[in-house]
Write a protein that holds these residues in place. Structure first.
Motif, PDB file in Angstrom:
ATOM      1  N   SER A 284       0.796  -1.211  -0.012  1.00  0.00           N
ATOM      2  CA  SER A 284       0.064  -0.027   0.032  1.00  0.00           C
ATOM      3  C   SER A 284       0.938   1.203  -0.055  1.00  0.00           C
ATOM      4  O   SER A 284       0.421   2.313  -0.425  1.00  0.00           O
ATOM      5  CB  SER A 284      -0.912  -0.037   1.179  1.00  0.00           C
ATOM      6  OG  SER A 284      -0.186  -0.008   2.381  1.00  0.00           O
TER       7      SER A 284
ATOM      8  N   GLU B  76     -12.508   2.318   0.120  1.00  0.00           N
ATOM      9  CA  GLU B  76     -11.253   1.875   0.040  1.00  0.00           C
ATOM     10  C   GLU B  76     -10.541   2.150  -1.323  1.00  0.00           C
ATOM     11  O   GLU B  76      -9.361   2.622  -1.325  1.00  0.00           O
ATOM     12  CB  GLU B  76     -11.239   0.332   0.146  1.00  0.00           C
ATOM     13  CG  GLU B  76      -9.974  -0.261   0.250  1.00  0.00           C
ATOM     14  CD  GLU B  76      -9.209  -0.015   1.171  1.00  0.00           C
ATOM     15  OE1 GLU B  76      -7.962  -0.499   1.330  1.00  0.00           O
ATOM     16  OE2 GLU B  76      -9.309   0.434   2.450  1.00  0.00           O
TER      17      GLU B  76
ATOM     18  N   ASP C 271     -10.067   6.135  -1.231  1.00  0.00           N
ATOM     19  CA  ASP C 271      -8.982   6.700  -0.278  1.00  0.00           C
ATOM     20  C   ASP C 271      -7.794   5.974  -0.487  1.00  0.00           C
ATOM     21  O   ASP C 271      -6.681   6.543  -0.030  1.00  0.00           O
ATOM     22  CB  ASP C 271      -9.635   6.298   1.134  1.00  0.00           C
ATOM     23  CG  ASP C 271     -10.846   7.234   1.271  1.00  0.00           C
ATOM     24  OD1 ASP C 271     -11.033   8.121   0.708  1.00  0.00           O
ATOM     25  OD2 ASP C 271     -11.419   7.148   2.553  1.00  0.00           O
ATOM     26  N   ASN C 272      -7.671   4.576  -1.172  1.00  0.00           N
ATOM     27  CA  ASN C 272      -6.211   4.067  -1.149  1.00  0.00           C
ATOM     28  C   ASN C 272      -5.902   3.548  -2.350  1.00  0.00           C
ATOM     29  O   ASN C 272      -5.039   4.522  -3.006  1.00  0.00           O
ATOM     30  CB  ASN C 272      -6.615   2.841  -0.069  1.00  0.00           C
ATOM     31  CG  ASN C 272      -5.070   1.983   0.130  1.00  0.00           C
ATOM     32  OD1 ASN C 272      -4.259   2.328  -0.489  1.00  0.00           O
ATOM     33  ND2 ASN C 272      -5.200   0.765   0.323  1.00  0.00           N
TER      34      ASN C 272
END
Length: 485
Positions: free
Chosen positions: A17, A368, A371-372
Motif C-alpha cells: 500500500s 477503500e 481513499d487508498n
C-alpha cells in the motif's frame, strides 16, 4: 509459526500500500442497463422524467470520477435491442417502459459526452450472441432480428441466439458496431457473451458443421467461428477509427493450468472461446476476463492471462457483487488482495462488476478504492502495437490566477492530426518544474481544448506551478510544457 506468517502477510500489504500508485492503469466499471440493474431507475416519458433519468447517470459518473476511475463500460446493446437510435435494432424498453420507445434523447451520446467531460473513456458494452428468451423476442415483434434475418438466428433451450457458424452473423454484428463507431466519439467497443452457451453439445449447428467443418472437430469448428467474428470486427473497427479499443469479457479461466484445475468451467472448452489465441493473433486490444473467483481460483489464472497476453492489456473483472451477503459470503479483504496482486504482477488494471455495489459502498469497497487504491488519478495505458509515436509538446503555457481560480491556456501541439487530435493532461505541484512522472500531480486528463480553469476544492491546497502534456488516443504521452515560474 502462525504469528510469523500473519506478520509477514501484514508487512507485505503495508509495503504494497505504501508503494507509489501506477501512473498508467485501467480503472473500469460496468454500468448495467439490462433490467435497470444499475441504470436507469426512471422511465423517460416526460421532460421531467428525462432529466431525472439523465441525472441518475450523472450521479453514477460523478461517483466514478470522485474515485479516479477512468473507464466506463456503458451497456449499449442488451439482447437484440439497444440504447441509442438505431436503424437496425429497437430501443430497449428499460428506457421508456415500452419497446422502441423514444426516450427523447440519445442515451449513448449523452453517456459519451458526460464521460468525456470528466476525463473518462466510454466504451460501448454490447452483448453479442444471446437474443433473449421467447417472451423477450416476442415482445420485440417484427423489429426483432429473429424476424428480420431469420437465417442467422437459432432457438436453443427456450432462448434465441445468433448462430456463430453462419457467415451472416459477423456481418450483422459489424453493422451494429459500424453504427456506433462511425456515429459516435466512442473510445472502445466491448463485447460480452461472444461465446456459445455453456456445455451445449446439442446447439443447433449440425447443418453448418457438415457444410463448413472441413475435417475439424466440432470444438475446433466452434472456436474458429468465434475467432472469425472477433477478427472480422477488429479489422472493421480499425479501418474506421484505428484508436478505438476492441475488447471482450471472456469466461474468467482460459483452461486448466499446469497446477490448477478450472473445475469444468473455462473459456476454451466450456464456451469455445479462444481469447489467448485472439491476443496472440493481435485481434484484441484488451480483455476483461470475468474473474469472479477467490483464492487459487483467481491468482494462477490471472497470471496465466498475463503470461499469454502478447503485450495486450489484461484487466481482470473483479466480482465485487459477492461482497453483498445476498450474492456471496466474501469479505472485502479478498478484493483487496486481488487488487494488490494485479498491481504486483503488472496487469493493466481492474474492472469492477457492478456499479451498484460501488454506489452502495458495499463493505466499504468504494471508500477503500477512493481513499487508498485509486487515491490519485491514472492515465490510460498506451497501445504500442497500434502506434508508438507520441505527440509533440504544447507550447506557450500561461497561468493567470485571480480570486482563487487559475486560468491556464496553451498553444496546441503542432503535429495535430485532424482525425486523431491529441488530448491534454494537466499537472500541478508546489515544486518547479512540475514532476509529470508522479500520478499525484495529475489534475485533469483528456482535456479537449487548449484551456483549463484550475481551483482546488480546498483553497489552502491550491498548487503554485503547472505543466501540460499532449496525449493521443493511443495513449502516447509527449513531453511537458511548464508554465513560467
Amino acid at each position: 509459526m502462525r504469528h510469523t506468517i500473519l506478520f509477514s502477510l501484514l508487512l507485505f500489504f503495508l509495503c504494497a500500500s505504501a508503494q507509489a500508485q501506477p501512473k498508467y492503469e485501467v480503472r473500469a466499471a460496468w454500468v448495467t442497463a439490462v433490467y435497470g440493474l444499475d441504470w436507469p431507475q426512471t422511465k423517460a416519458i416526460t421532460p421531467a422524467s428525462i432529466r431525472k433519468q439523465q441525472a441518475e447517470l450523472i450521479e453514477i459518473l460523478d461517483k466514478l470520477k470522485e474515485a479516479n476511475f477512468n473507464t466506463v463500460l456503458f451497456q449499449t446493446r442488451t439482447r437484440g435491442d439497444v440504447l441509442y437510435p438505431s436503424a437496425i435494432e429497437p430501443f430497449n424498453s428499460i428506457l421508456t417502459g415500452k419497446v422502441n420507445g423514444n426516450p427523447g434523447y440519445d442515451p449513448l451520446a449523452f453517456a459519451i459526452e458526460e464521460c468525456h467531460k470528466r476525463g473518462m473513456e466510454c466504451h460501448a458494452w454490447m452483448v453479442a450472441i444471446p437474443l433473449g428468451n421467447k417472451k423477450h423476442v416476442a415482445s420485440l415483434g417484427s423489429q426483432s432480428v429473429t424476424k428480420r434475418q431469420r437465417d442467422i438466428c437459432v432457438p436453443y433451450k427456450n432462448e434465441y441466439f445468433l448462430n456463430p457458424a453462419h457467415p451472416g452473423t459477423k456481418e450483422y454484428l459489424m453493422k451494429l458496431v459500424r453504427e456506433v463507431v462511425s456515429r459516435y466519439d466512442i473510445d472502445g467497443v466491448h463485447f460480452d457473451y461472444l461465446r456459445y452457451p455453456e456445455h451445449a453439445p446439442r446447439f443447433p449447428d449440425s447443418y453448418d458443421f457438415r457444410r463448413y467443418g472441413k475435417g475439424r472437430s466440432l470444438a475446433e469448428f466452434r472456436r474458429d467461428n468465434l475467432t472469425e467474428i472477433v477478427r472480422y470486427i477488429y479489422k472493421g473497427v480499425k479501418s474506421l477509427k484505428p484508436w478505438v479499443k476492441v475488447s471482450t469479457c471472456p469466461v474468467g479461466k482460459y483452461r486448466d493450468t499446469s497446477r490448477y484445475s478450472s473445475r469444468g468451467w473455462n473459456a476454451f472448452h466450456t464456451v469455445y472461446q479462444d481469447p489467448q489465441g485472439w491476443m496472440g493473433e493481435g485481434i484484441q486490444d484488451q480483455i476483461y476476463p470475468m474473474m469472479y473467483f477467490q483464492g487459487n481460483s483467481f491468482y494462477p489464472f490471472a497470471l496465466d492471462w498475463q503470461e499469454q497476453s502478447n503485450g495486450r492489456q489484461v484487466i481482470p473483472g473483479l466480482g465485487i457483487y459477492f461482497l453483498d451477503p445476498r450474492e456471496g459470503n466474501w469479505t472485502r479483504d479478498e478484493i483487496d488482495r486481488q487488487m494488490y496482486f494485479t498491481r504486483k504482477h503488472q496487469l493493466a488494471g481492474q474492472g469492477h462488476y457492478r456499479m451498484k455495489y460501488l454506489m452502495d459502498d458495499t463493505q466499504g469497497i468504494y471508500t477503500e478504492l477512493a481513499d487508498n487504491f485509486y487515491a490519485y488519478p491514472a492515465l490510460q495505458p498506451a497501445m504500442p502495437w497500434l502506434d508508438k509515436v507520441a505527440p509533440s509538446a504544447p507550447s506557450q503555457l500561461t497561468a493567470t490566477t485571480a480570486n482563487g481560480y487559475t486560468e491556464l491556456s496553451w498553444t496546441a501541439a503542432t503535429d495535430n492530426d485532424p482525425k486523431n487530435a491529441p488530448l491534454y493532461v494537466i499537472y500541478a505541484s508546489n515544486t518547479y518544474p512540475v514532476d509529470t512522472t508522479l500520478p499525484e500531480n495529475i489534475v485533469a486528463q483528456s482535456i479537449r481544448g487548449t484551456g483549463y480553469t484550475y481551483a482546488s476544492l480546498y483553497p489552502w491546497r491550491n498548487k503554485r506551478y503547472f505543466a501540460v502534456t499532449a496525449i493521443d488516443r493511443y495513449g502516447n504521452e509527449g513531453p511537458a510544457v511548464q508554465a513560467v515560474k
